[in-house]
Write a protein that holds these residues in place. Structure first.
Motif, short mmCIF file in Angstrom:
data_model
loop_
_atom_site.label_atom_id
_atom_site.label_comp_id
_atom_site.label_asym_id
_atom_site.label_seq_id
_atom_site.Cartn_x
_atom_site.Cartn_y
_atom_site.Cartn_z
N LYS A 194 0.82 -1.23 0.00
CA LYS A 194 0.00 0.00 0.00
C LYS A 194 0.85 1.26 0.00
O LYS A 194 0.39 2.32 -0.41
N ARG A 195 2.07 1.19 0.52
CA ARG A 195 2.92 2.39 0.67
C ARG A 195 3.93 2.55 -0.46
O ARG A 195 4.75 3.47 -0.43
N LEU A 196 3.89 1.63 -1.45
CA LEU A 196 4.83 1.72 -2.57
C LEU A 196 4.18 2.41 -3.76
O LEU A 196 3.03 2.10 -4.11
N ALA A 197 4.93 3.30 -4.42
CA ALA A 197 4.45 3.89 -5.67
C ALA A 197 4.41 2.77 -6.72
O ALA A 197 5.12 1.77 -6.59
N PRO A 198 3.58 2.92 -7.79
CA PRO A 198 3.50 1.87 -8.82
C PRO A 198 4.88 1.56 -9.40
O PRO A 198 5.68 2.46 -9.66
N GLY A 199 5.16 0.28 -9.60
CA GLY A 199 6.41 -0.16 -10.22
C GLY A 199 7.63 0.02 -9.34
O GLY A 199 8.75 0.02 -9.83
N SER A 200 7.45 0.13 -8.03
CA SER A 200 8.59 0.38 -7.13
C SER A 200 9.09 -0.92 -6.50
O SER A 200 8.43 -1.95 -6.55
N VAL A 201 10.27 -0.80 -5.86
CA VAL A 201 10.97 -1.99 -5.36
C VAL A 201 10.71 -2.24 -3.88
O VAL A 201 10.73 -1.31 -3.08
N PHE A 202 10.49 -3.51 -3.56
CA PHE A 202 10.50 -3.98 -2.17
C PHE A 202 11.60 -5.03 -2.11
O PHE A 202 11.56 -6.03 -2.85
N ALA A 203 12.61 -4.80 -1.28
CA ALA A 203 13.74 -5.74 -1.22
C ALA A 203 14.13 -5.99 0.22
O ALA A 203 14.04 -5.10 1.06
N PHE A 204 14.54 -7.23 0.48
CA PHE A 204 15.01 -7.54 1.84
C PHE A 204 16.02 -8.67 1.82
O PHE A 204 16.06 -9.48 0.89
N SER A 205 16.87 -8.66 2.86
CA SER A 205 17.83 -9.75 3.02
C SER A 205 17.78 -10.26 4.44
O SER A 205 17.34 -9.57 5.37
N GLN A 206 18.25 -11.48 4.61
CA GLN A 206 18.31 -12.12 5.92
C GLN A 206 19.18 -13.36 5.77
O GLN A 206 19.64 -13.67 4.66
N ALA A 207 19.41 -14.06 6.86
CA ALA A 207 20.24 -15.27 6.77
C ALA A 207 19.59 -16.30 5.87
O ALA A 207 18.35 -16.39 5.83
N GLU A 208 20.39 -17.07 5.19
CA GLU A 208 19.84 -18.14 4.36
C GLU A 208 19.08 -19.10 5.27
O GLU A 208 19.50 -19.36 6.41
N PRO A 209 17.92 -19.63 4.80
CA PRO A 209 17.12 -20.50 5.69
C PRO A 209 17.81 -21.84 5.90
O PRO A 209 18.53 -22.32 5.03
#
Ligand SMILES: C[S@@+](CC[C@H](N)C(=O)[O-])C[C@H]1O[C@@H](n2cnc3c(N)ncnc32)[C@H](O)[C@@H]1O
Length: 231
Positions: free
Chosen positions: A140-155
């Motif tokens: 809901k908070r992202l403009a159209p065509g925008s990026v959501f990215a995240f990193s964390q430890a490998e499962p």
């Protein structure tokens, strides 16, 4: 006397304590690292070219500071008051950078700001929050065509879903607080993101520089460019 129960935010107040003398110096912010190995793997280019970015759970805030130094207007939202105070003190002279003390979902739901061009999290709040609650708020908070990215430890293979964490800052208080983190295989993250309306998704494990060491899960997704993409 018994302790008052510890809250998750208080647990994170203890993250990366400083035991040195004098004022704690800030970490270096000359690079954007998604992995725990400095200089290993991709950097800020994963986010494209945002004008406005939001980091979920920045703690020290060095990635946010790096982006702000490169002209991005960045907000970091973290529910640990200690982490927010420390980040504010370290980066107070960095134009375009601010830190908000709030829970990630609460901030995303309540903030009446214009949409972000990038929302990201580096081993941060996305790892420690149920994606079923968080992902709709992010979209809901992202403009159209925008990026959501995240990193964390490998499962850890086979240990999927919310996993109890034996965090070293619990200091023997494990019975009072269960800190959870959400782990899935890359293809499962793709499915969850698709189900919540994200498109153009890439999820992969980046190997560690040395064989046998822990890798990093890196996920990048996009908000639909047009309303028809979302159907
Ligand atoms: C492992 S630390 C972040 C690491 C950070 N990238 C760094 O290098 O300093 C996780 C951070 O996420 C924050 N966090 C966890 N869950 C959160 C939530 N639901 N809302 C806001 N912040 C959260 C914690 O307070 C903590 O500062």
């Amino acid at each position: 006397m018994p302790h008052a129960p510890m809250t998750p935010a208080e647990y994170w107040d203890k993250y990366k304590p400083y035991n040195g003398e004098g004022t704690q110096p800030p970490p270096q912010a000359h690079r954007f690292d998604w992995t725990q190995y400095p200089g290993h793997g991709p950097g800020a280019e994963v986010l494209g070219h945002p004008l406005r970015a939001l980091e979920l759970g920045p703690a020290e805030g060095k990635e946010a500071a790096h982006l702000a130094r490169h002209g991005v207007e960045v907000t970091g939202v973290d529910f640990s008051s200690t982490q927010v105070e420390r980040a504010r003190a370290w980066w107070k002279d960095t134009p375009g950078l601010s830190f908000v003390h709030d829970e990630a979902c609460a901030y995303l739901t309540s903030a009446s700001t214009t949409p972000y061009d990038a929302i990201y999290s580096v081993w941060g709040a996305v790892w420690f929050t149920d994606p079923e609650d968080l992902f709709p708020c992010v979209l809901k908070r992202l403009a159209p065509g925008s990026v959501f990215a995240f990193s964390q430890a490998e499962p850890v293979v086979g240990s999927y879903g919310p996993q109890q964490m034996r965090g070293k800052w619990l200091e023997g208080r494990e019975r009072e607080l269960t800190v959870l983190r959400w782990q899935y295989a890359p293809e499962t993250w793709v499915g969850i993101l698709e189900r919540h309306g994200f498109t153009d998704i890439d999820a992969r494990v980046l190997k560690a520089p040395e064989p046998g060491n822990l890798g990093t899960l890196l996920v990048r997704a996009h908000s639909p460019s047009t309303s028809s993409d979302a159907e």
